[in-house]
Scaffold this motif. Structure first.
Motif, PDB file in Angstrom:
ATOM      1  N   ASP A 341       1.986   2.193  10.241  1.00  0.00           N
ATOM      2  CA  ASP A 341       3.286   1.507  10.314  1.00  0.00           C
ATOM      3  C   ASP A 341       3.210   0.247  11.173  1.00  0.00           C
ATOM      4  O   ASP A 341       3.666  -0.824  10.765  1.00  0.00           O
ATOM      5  CB  ASP A 341       4.352   2.452  10.879  1.00  0.00           C
ATOM      6  N   VAL A 342       2.593   0.368  12.361  1.00  0.00           N
ATOM      7  CA  VAL A 342       2.532  -0.796  13.251  1.00  0.00           C
ATOM      8  C   VAL A 342       1.565  -1.849  12.703  1.00  0.00           C
ATOM      9  O   VAL A 342       1.813  -3.050  12.829  1.00  0.00           O
ATOM     10  CB  VAL A 342       2.156  -0.366  14.684  1.00  0.00           C
ATOM     11  N   LEU A 343       0.483  -1.418  12.056  1.00  0.00           N
ATOM     12  CA  LEU A 343      -0.448  -2.375  11.462  1.00  0.00           C
ATOM     13  C   LEU A 343       0.202  -3.122  10.309  1.00  0.00           C
ATOM     14  O   LEU A 343       0.111  -4.360  10.222  1.00  0.00           O
ATOM     15  CB  LEU A 343      -1.713  -1.660  10.996  1.00  0.00           C
ATOM     16  N   LYS A 344       0.864  -2.379   9.411  1.00  0.00           N
ATOM     17  CA  LYS A 344       1.515  -3.020   8.256  1.00  0.00           C
ATOM     18  C   LYS A 344       2.594  -3.999   8.698  1.00  0.00           C
ATOM     19  O   LYS A 344       2.737  -5.094   8.141  1.00  0.00           O
ATOM     20  CB  LYS A 344       2.097  -1.948   7.337  1.00  0.00           C
ATOM     21  N   LYS A 345       3.383  -3.610   9.713  1.00  0.00           N
ATOM     22  CA  LYS A 345       4.437  -4.490  10.217  1.00  0.00           C
ATOM     23  C   LYS A 345       3.853  -5.809  10.701  1.00  0.00           C
ATOM     24  O   LYS A 345       4.379  -6.889  10.391  1.00  0.00           O
ATOM     25  CB  LYS A 345       5.192  -3.796  11.355  1.00  0.00           C
ATOM     26  N   ASN A 346       2.752  -5.735  11.440  1.00  0.00           N
ATOM     27  CA  ASN A 346       2.177  -6.954  12.020  1.00  0.00           C
ATOM     28  C   ASN A 346       1.382  -7.751  10.999  1.00  0.00           C
ATOM     29  O   ASN A 346       1.211  -8.959  11.175  1.00  0.00           O
ATOM     30  CB  ASN A 346       1.346  -6.599  13.244  1.00  0.00           C
ATOM     31  N   ILE A 347       0.913  -7.099   9.949  1.00  0.00           N
ATOM     32  CA  ILE A 347       0.306  -7.847   8.836  1.00  0.00           C
ATOM     33  C   ILE A 347       1.393  -8.617   8.096  1.00  0.00           C
ATOM     34  O   ILE A 347       1.248  -9.799   7.795  1.00  0.00           O
ATOM     35  CB  ILE A 347      -0.450  -6.886   7.896  1.00  0.00           C
ATOM     36  N   GLU A 348       2.520  -7.965   7.836  1.00  0.00           N
ATOM     37  CA  GLU A 348       3.638  -8.623   7.148  1.00  0.00           C
ATOM     38  C   GLU A 348       4.208  -9.772   7.966  1.00  0.00           C
ATOM     39  O   GLU A 348       4.661 -10.781   7.413  1.00  0.00           O
ATOM     40  CB  GLU A 348       4.733  -7.594   6.843  1.00  0.00           C
ATOM     41  N   ASN A 349       4.173  -9.632   9.311  1.00  0.00           N
ATOM     42  CA  ASN A 349       4.710 -10.679  10.184  1.00  0.00           C
ATOM     43  C   ASN A 349       3.712 -11.800  10.461  1.00  0.00           C
ATOM     44  O   ASN A 349       4.013 -12.731  11.212  1.00  0.00           O
ATOM     45  CB  ASN A 349       5.157 -10.077  11.521  1.00  0.00           C
ATOM     46  N   GLY A 350       2.511 -11.686   9.868  1.00  0.00           N
ATOM     47  CA  GLY A 350       1.536 -12.756  10.013  1.00  0.00           C
ATOM     48  C   GLY A 350       0.735 -12.722  11.292  1.00  0.00           C
ATOM     49  O   GLY A 350       0.041 -13.691  11.624  1.00  0.00           O
ATOM     50  N   ILE A 351       0.792 -11.614  12.024  1.00  0.00           N
ATOM     51  CA  ILE A 351       0.033 -11.473  13.266  1.00  0.00           C
ATOM     52  C   ILE A 351      -1.391 -11.021  12.974  1.00  0.00           C
ATOM     53  O   ILE A 351      -2.354 -11.515  13.574  1.00  0.00           O
ATOM     54  CB  ILE A 351       0.715 -10.457  14.213  1.00  0.00           C
ATOM     55  N   LEU A 352      -1.530 -10.070  12.054  1.00  0.00           N
ATOM     56  CA  LEU A 352      -2.834  -9.503  11.703  1.00  0.00           C
ATOM     57  C   LEU A 352      -3.159  -9.790  10.249  1.00  0.00           C
ATOM     58  O   LEU A 352      -2.264 -10.047   9.433  1.00  0.00           O
ATOM     59  CB  LEU A 352      -2.826  -7.986  11.922  1.00  0.00           C
ATOM     60  N   GLU A 353      -4.450  -9.715   9.931  1.00  0.00           N
ATOM     61  CA  GLU A 353      -4.867  -9.740   8.541  1.00  0.00           C
ATOM     62  C   GLU A 353      -5.892  -8.637   8.312  1.00  0.00           C
ATOM     63  O   GLU A 353      -6.676  -8.300   9.197  1.00  0.00           O
ATOM     64  CB  GLU A 353      -5.436 -11.094   8.146  1.00  0.00           C
ATOM     65  N   ASN A 354      -5.854  -8.053   7.128  1.00  0.00           N
ATOM     66  CA  ASN A 354      -6.738  -6.955   6.746  1.00  0.00           C
ATOM     67  C   ASN A 354      -7.456  -7.352   5.475  1.00  0.00           C
ATOM     68  O   ASN A 354      -6.831  -7.504   4.419  1.00  0.00           O
ATOM     69  CB  ASN A 354      -5.915  -5.677   6.538  1.00  0.00           C
ATOM     70  N   ASP A 355      -8.791  -7.530   5.574  1.00  0.00           N
ATOM     71  CA  ASP A 355      -9.555  -7.928   4.385  1.00  0.00           C
ATOM     72  C   ASP A 355     -10.180  -6.721   3.691  1.00  0.00           C
ATOM     73  O   ASP A 355     -11.015  -6.863   2.798  1.00  0.00           O
ATOM     74  CB  ASP A 355     -10.632  -8.947   4.758  1.00  0.00           C
ATOM     75  N   GLY A 356      -9.756  -5.517   4.109  1.00  0.00           N
ATOM     76  CA  GLY A 356     -10.289  -4.297   3.530  1.00  0.00           C
ATOM     77  C   GLY A 356     -11.457  -3.728   4.322  1.00  0.00           C
ATOM     78  O   GLY A 356     -11.795  -2.552   4.181  1.00  0.00           O
ATOM     79  N   ILE A 357     -12.074  -4.551   5.146  1.00  0.00           N
ATOM     80  CA  ILE A 357     -13.187  -4.114   5.993  1.00  0.00           C
ATOM     81  C   ILE A 357     -12.819  -4.220   7.470  1.00  0.00           C
ATOM     82  O   ILE A 357     -12.962  -3.277   8.230  1.00  0.00           O
ATOM     83  CB  ILE A 357     -14.457  -4.945   5.704  1.00  0.00           C
ATOM     84  N   ASN A 358     -12.287  -5.387   7.855  1.00  0.00           N
ATOM     85  CA  ASN A 358     -11.907  -5.647   9.243  1.00  0.00           C
ATOM     86  C   ASN A 358     -10.425  -5.957   9.347  1.00  0.00           C
ATOM     87  O   ASN A 358      -9.829  -6.520   8.414  1.00  0.00           O
ATOM     88  CB  ASN A 358     -12.693  -6.832   9.815  1.00  0.00           C
ATOM     89  N   ILE A 359      -9.858  -5.627  10.490  1.00  0.00           N
ATOM     90  CA  ILE A 359      -8.523  -6.083  10.852  1.00  0.00           C
ATOM     91  C   ILE A 359      -8.674  -7.014  12.038  1.00  0.00           C
ATOM     92  O   ILE A 359      -9.314  -6.678  13.032  1.00  0.00           O
ATOM     93  CB  ILE A 359      -7.601  -4.899  11.199  1.00  0.00           C
TER      94      ILE A 359
END
Length: 379
Positions: A341-359
């Motif tokens: 939940d916290v990862l998805k929220k911050n990906i949606e907010n442009g803080i994090l990115e997930n390329d499938g291997i690394n965050i």
């Protein structure tokens, strides 16, 4: 303990305390240097016959180069006598320009020191004076030249930004000079106002002004972009190397939550889920070593959840962030299930990115990472 670990050794003496510094260091206890070194050697000997392998040694302070060459010779030799130092171990010593001498450098080299980290902070003499530094830019150039001439092959300098009077014009000049220096690594730090330092006192009294956070961010991006254009690869938020072989192996142990032991007053150790810190006062430090005890003042046993969050926080300092499979294996979890939940929220907010291997942090996230950390520590 056959897997190599790191070792940090603390020298708590300086010729002068800088106006921004809150490290454990003394400028009026020189009469204790000889005794401290004797106890430091005795603390090292407490690890004798424990079969500890070291692949990094970092001698920090304080100002290690403030000690006479004979003292550092004894310390380095005792480390070799006590620990099993691997063939290609990285051995770093911190130095200030004013205390670097040819005699000292030769002793360091003879004892296997192979990484030299000089505290420069800025090349502007007016800013250096405000910071409480006692060297000038000429001394820096002279001592860096000496290091190369004596055969030092891995040279790093520490620089700072956003100090009082260190505006964008001063920063740009600093960066222009850096681009021409014969060095291998730069650590570039923003000023952090520490409680009870002179800068803190002067700021609260209205005697100095600090830069607006937006200006400071622009300064940071100027640093990143300029160093990149001049051949420095950014591998961590504050760290830049000419190639991967010049990246700080010891500092990467901190960011990767790998094991290390600390020797000397105030030094911290991290083994597994346990952290401990040595006594910070001479009397207590000496007393425990007299009793042939490791001079530990505080012990902190961490739970796995705390360690997971700490691991994410530290790994996100590095450009590649953290590897999802590594996180899952290391902590025996499914990170997307536990922290989804916290990862998805911050990906949606442009803080994090997930390329499938690394965050990892986005460029926006590097500036605003505290938004993610606040969410993470609410869990």
């Amino acid at each position: 303990m056959t897997n190599p670990i790191g070792l940090y050794l603390h020298i708590p003496f300086c010729q002068k305390k800088c106006n921004y510094c809150d490290f454990l260091t003394y400028t009026d206890e020189d009469e204790k240097i000889d005794l401290y070194v004797q106890y430091l050697l005795n603390e090292i000997r407490l690890y004798k016959n424990q079969n500890i392998f070291l692949d990094t040694v970092y001698i920090g302070g304080g100002t290690p180069s403030y000690l006479a060459a004979s003292y550092m010779d004894k310390i380095l030799k005792e480390l070799k006598n006590t620990f099993k130092i691997t063939e290609n171990a990285e051995i770093t010593i911190e130095m200030n320009p004013e205390s670097v001498t040819e005699e000292k450098i030769k002793i360091y080299l003879e004892n296997g020191v192979n990484r030299f980290s000089m505290g420069v902070q800025t090349f502007n003499n007016d800013v250096l004076q405000i910071m409480g530094r006692i060297h000038n830019s000429y001394t820096v150039f002279k001592k860096l030249k000496m290091l190369r001439e004596l055969g030092c092959k891995n040279i790093s300098i520490d620089l700072m930004l956003a100090n009082p009077k260190q505006d964008m014009k001063v920063l740009e000049k600093d960066l222009e000079i850096v681009s021409k220096l014969d060095i291998d690594h730069v650590s570039y730090y923003s000023l952090i106002l520490k409680e009870k330092t002179y800068f803190d006192i002067w700021y609260n009294d209205g005697k100095i002004e600090l830069f607006d956070p937006e200006i400071e961010r622009n300064m940071y991006h100027k640093v990143v972009n300029t160093l990149k254009l001049n051949g420095f690869n950014q591998y961590e938020i504050s760290s830049f190397a000419k190639s991967s072989k010049f990246e700080s192996t010891h500092n990467k142990k901190y960011w990767n939550l790998q094991d290390y032991i600390g020797i000397g007053m105030g030094a911290a150790s991290n083994i597994g889920l346990t952290r401990h810190t040595n006594h910070r006062k001479f009397d207590e430090y000496f007393k425990m070593i007299d009793n042939r005890e490791k001079p530990i003042q505080e012990v902190e046993n961490l739970d796995k959840d705390t360690r997971e969050k700490e691991y994410m926080m530290l790994k996100l300092r590095m450009q590649q962030g953290f590897e999802i499979s590594d996180m899952n294996t290391r902590f025996n979890i499914d990170i997307m299930e536990k922290y989804g939940d916290v990862l998805k929220k911050n990906i949606e907010n442009g803080i994090l990115e997930n390329d499938g291997i690394n965050i990892k942090f986005t460029d926006f996230g590097i500036d605003n990472g505290n938004m993610f950390f606040r969410d993470l520590y609410k869990i």
